[in-house]
Structure formats: C-alpha cells, structure tokens
Motif scaffolding. Structure first.
Motif, short mmCIF file in Angstrom:
data_model
loop_
_atom_site.label_atom_id
_atom_site.label_comp_id
_atom_site.label_asym_id
_atom_site.label_seq_id
_atom_site.Cartn_x
_atom_site.Cartn_y
_atom_site.Cartn_z
N PRO A 44 19.03 14.87 -29.01
CA PRO A 44 19.72 14.09 -30.04
C PRO A 44 19.39 12.60 -30.05
O PRO A 44 20.00 11.85 -30.81
N CYS A 45 18.45 12.14 -29.23
CA CYS A 45 18.08 10.73 -29.23
C CYS A 45 17.01 10.46 -30.29
O CYS A 45 15.99 11.16 -30.33
N HIS A 46 17.27 9.48 -31.11
CA HIS A 46 16.29 9.02 -32.10
C HIS A 46 16.15 7.51 -31.94
O HIS A 46 17.15 6.79 -32.02
N PHE A 47 14.93 7.04 -31.72
CA PHE A 47 14.75 5.61 -31.47
C PHE A 47 13.35 5.17 -31.88
O PHE A 47 12.44 5.99 -32.04
N SER A 48 13.20 3.88 -32.06
CA SER A 48 11.90 3.29 -32.33
C SER A 48 11.44 2.55 -31.09
O SER A 48 12.24 2.15 -30.25
N MET A 49 10.12 2.34 -31.02
CA MET A 49 9.54 1.71 -29.83
C MET A 49 8.21 1.07 -30.22
O MET A 49 7.41 1.67 -30.95
N THR A 50 7.97 -0.13 -29.74
CA THR A 50 6.74 -0.85 -30.06
C THR A 50 5.69 -0.58 -28.99
O THR A 50 5.94 -0.78 -27.79
N LEU A 51 4.52 -0.15 -29.41
CA LEU A 51 3.39 0.06 -28.50
C LEU A 51 2.36 -1.04 -28.73
O LEU A 51 1.95 -1.30 -29.86
N ALA A 52 1.93 -1.68 -27.64
CA ALA A 52 0.89 -2.69 -27.70
C ALA A 52 -0.47 -2.04 -27.54
O ALA A 52 -0.60 -0.82 -27.39
N HIS A 53 -1.51 -2.86 -27.57
CA HIS A 53 -2.88 -2.36 -27.39
C HIS A 53 -3.01 -1.67 -26.04
O HIS A 53 -2.47 -2.13 -25.02
N ASN A 54 -3.71 -0.54 -26.00
CA ASN A 54 -3.92 0.25 -24.78
C ASN A 54 -2.60 0.77 -24.20
O ASN A 54 -2.44 0.85 -22.97
N GLN A 55 -1.68 1.14 -25.06
CA GLN A 55 -0.45 1.81 -24.64
C GLN A 55 -0.31 3.11 -25.43
O GLN A 55 -0.64 3.17 -26.61
N TRP A 56 0.18 4.15 -24.74
CA TRP A 56 0.26 5.49 -25.31
C TRP A 56 1.65 6.08 -25.15
O TRP A 56 2.36 5.76 -24.20
N LEU A 57 2.00 6.98 -26.08
CA LEU A 57 3.15 7.85 -25.93
C LEU A 57 2.67 9.29 -26.07
O LEU A 57 1.89 9.60 -26.97
N GLN A 58 3.17 10.16 -25.18
CA GLN A 58 2.87 11.58 -25.28
C GLN A 58 4.16 12.36 -25.24
O GLN A 58 4.91 12.32 -24.26
N PHE A 59 4.44 13.09 -26.31
CA PHE A 59 5.66 13.89 -26.43
C PHE A 59 5.38 15.31 -25.96
O PHE A 59 4.47 15.97 -26.45
N ASN A 60 6.18 15.77 -24.98
CA ASN A 60 5.95 17.09 -24.40
C ASN A 60 7.08 18.08 -24.67
O ASN A 60 6.99 19.23 -24.29
N ALA A 61 8.17 17.60 -25.28
CA ALA A 61 9.32 18.46 -25.60
C ALA A 61 9.85 19.18 -24.35
O ALA A 61 9.29 20.19 -23.97
N PRO A 62 10.88 18.68 -23.65
CA PRO A 62 11.82 17.69 -24.18
C PRO A 62 11.56 16.27 -23.70
O PRO A 62 12.36 15.37 -23.99
N ASP A 63 10.47 16.02 -22.98
CA ASP A 63 10.28 14.70 -22.39
C ASP A 63 9.23 13.90 -23.13
O ASP A 63 8.46 14.43 -23.94
N LEU A 64 9.19 12.60 -22.82
CA LEU A 64 8.24 11.67 -23.43
C LEU A 64 7.64 10.81 -22.33
O LEU A 64 8.38 10.31 -21.47
N ILE A 65 6.32 10.63 -22.34
CA ILE A 65 5.63 9.84 -21.33
C ILE A 65 5.01 8.61 -21.97
O ILE A 65 4.32 8.71 -22.99
N PHE A 66 5.26 7.43 -21.37
CA PHE A 66 4.62 6.18 -21.76
C PHE A 66 3.57 5.85 -20.71
O PHE A 66 3.85 5.90 -19.50
N ILE A 67 2.35 5.51 -21.16
CA ILE A 67 1.26 5.16 -20.25
C ILE A 67 0.52 3.94 -20.80
O ILE A 67 0.19 3.89 -21.98
N ALA A 68 0.29 2.96 -19.93
CA ALA A 68 -0.54 1.81 -20.28
C ALA A 68 -1.93 2.05 -19.71
O ALA A 68 -2.13 2.00 -18.49
N SER A 69 -2.89 2.35 -20.58
CA SER A 69 -4.23 2.72 -20.13
C SER A 69 -5.20 2.61 -21.30
O SER A 69 -4.81 2.76 -22.46
N GLN A 70 -6.48 2.37 -20.98
CA GLN A 70 -7.49 2.32 -22.04
C GLN A 70 -7.66 3.67 -22.71
O GLN A 70 -7.98 3.75 -23.89
N GLN A 71 -7.47 4.73 -21.96
CA GLN A 71 -7.53 6.07 -22.53
C GLN A 71 -6.49 6.96 -21.87
O GLN A 71 -6.05 6.71 -20.75
N LEU A 72 -6.08 7.99 -22.58
CA LEU A 72 -5.06 8.89 -22.07
C LEU A 72 -5.63 9.69 -20.89
O LEU A 72 -6.72 10.25 -20.99
#
Length: 233
Positions: A44-72
């Motif tokens: 039930p969480c709905h939110f916005s989030m700002t990603l900068a250059h070389n930052q990633w989000l990966q949604f895996n249901a039910p979790d979400l991973i944030f990674i700062a990297s040139q590539q995933l």
C-alpha cells in the motif's frame, strides 16, 4: 500573456515526461535508471523518489532496491532481499555478498499497526504472532516519534557506534541510522524508516557475510540524499 504560456508549455511537458512509473503492472517499469523522477507503486505504499545520474531502482515485488552504480549489477552479485520462514511469518533483511563499498539499500512497505515503538501510543493487544512481528519490526526501526521529534530506542545500540539523523519532509517523517565502528568513517550497516499515516517504509543495507559493509561517508551522504527525496503520494 498567451505567447508566454505557450513558451512555457514544452518545459512543463518535459518535466511530466521525465517521471517514470515503477512497479509490475501494465505501463510500469521494473528497472529505472536516473536521472529521473520515479513514481513507485509498492502497495500500500505509493511514493515518488528522485534518482540522480548513475542511480538505479529495481522493483522485485514486494521489495525495491536502490543502487548507485554506472551499471546495474549482475543478479548473481546484486543486493537482494533475504527471507526465512518463522512462526510469525518471515524474517528478512537486505544483503549483498559482492561490492561492499557501493552505496545501496533495499525497501519494504509495512503498516503502522505492525510496530510497537514507532510512536508513543501503546499498541493494541493482539495475537502472539503479531507481537513477534512487532518485535522484529521494532528492531528494524529502532526509534520513536516523541513530542520532541525522533529519538533512538535502546534497540539502536551503543550511540558511539552509529550516526542518527531525523528526516522530516512535507509528506513523510522518519529517521536514518548509519552504523560504523567507533572513530571510523566507514558505515557497516544502514537502516531507515519513513512514516506517513498508516504507511511505513523500511529501508536497510547490510552484508550477507561475516565481512561487514564498508560504505564511505560520501556514499552514506548519497544514500541520505536519495532517502530525503522520497515523498509519499
């Protein structure tokens, strides 16, 4: 005036088009790369989030991973959710076995009723299973919102071993803890919790082995900046 409005329209449209919907439904993306504004659906969480250059989000249901990297990272070495069955459901944490210096964190959505110490209000009596779940969640979110703001609980541990900061935004309230050895700037574990109404976003990053994480002060700052950008919708 009409000319001025028409001049502004392309810029407004560009901002709107830069927002990417993250999730596993039709029209949503499971993986997003910055720079962009991400609108995340972790019901039930709905939110916005700002990603900068070389930052990633990966949604895996039910979790979400944030990674700062040139590539995933490759899935075999990427930070991930670890789970184990327990009498109250599942024990879980976010861990990595590879790059321990990389800034990253995972997120899960919970309900406020699944905690007993996030606020000063006493929890309602309930089943043994729910009490065990609350105890586990209280360890993941070791702070309480008081009249004087967020304060760490005893579950946070020795104050000399962590850096604690409140996170107060227009659409959320919470805190972040960066654990580190005494008098050392490298962070071995990170936890944060954001609350809005009945929704609680739990964030964590830790090692999956006996060797702890070693995230620099600059990496921890990058994580804090990303977490501060989160706004519940």
């Amino acid at each position: 005036m009409l000319i001025s409005l028409l001049t502004l329209m392309p810029a407004v449209q560009a901002v709107a088009e830069s927002t990417v919907s993250v999730g596993n439904s039709t029209g949503q993306r499971p993986v997003v790369q910055g720079p962009t504004e991400a609108s995340v659906d972790m019901t039930p969480c709905h939110f916005s989030m700002t990603l900068a250059h070389n930052q990633w989000l990966q949604f895996n249901a039910p979790d979400l991973i944030f990674i700062a990297s040139q590539q995933l990272p490759d899935p075999s070495s990427a930070p991930h959710l670890w789970q184990a069955p327990t009498s109250s459901g599942y024990e879980w944490n976010f861990e990595t076995l590879a790059n321990r210096t990389q800034p990253w964190f995972g997120m899960m959505c919970e309900n406020l009723g699944s905690f007993s110490s996030l606020t000063t209000l006493p929890p309602a009596d309930d089943t043994i299973e729910l009490q065990l779940l609350r105890e586990a969640n209280d360890r993941k979110c070791p702070a309480t919102l008081t009249e004087n703001g967020w304060r760490p609980t005893a579950l946070a541990g020795d104050p000399q071993t962590y850096a604690f900061e409140s996170l107060q935004g227009a659409k959320s309230s919470g805190f972040i803890i960066g654990y580190h050895p005494p008098h050392q700037p490298q962070f071995s574990r990170i936890a944060f919790c954001l609350m809005q109404g009945e929704q609680v976003l739990i964030g964590a990053a830790e090692s999956g082995s006996a060797t702890p994480l070693s995230i620099s002060a600059a990496g921890f700052k990058q994580i804090k900046t990303a977490v501060r950008s989160i706004a519940f919708e």
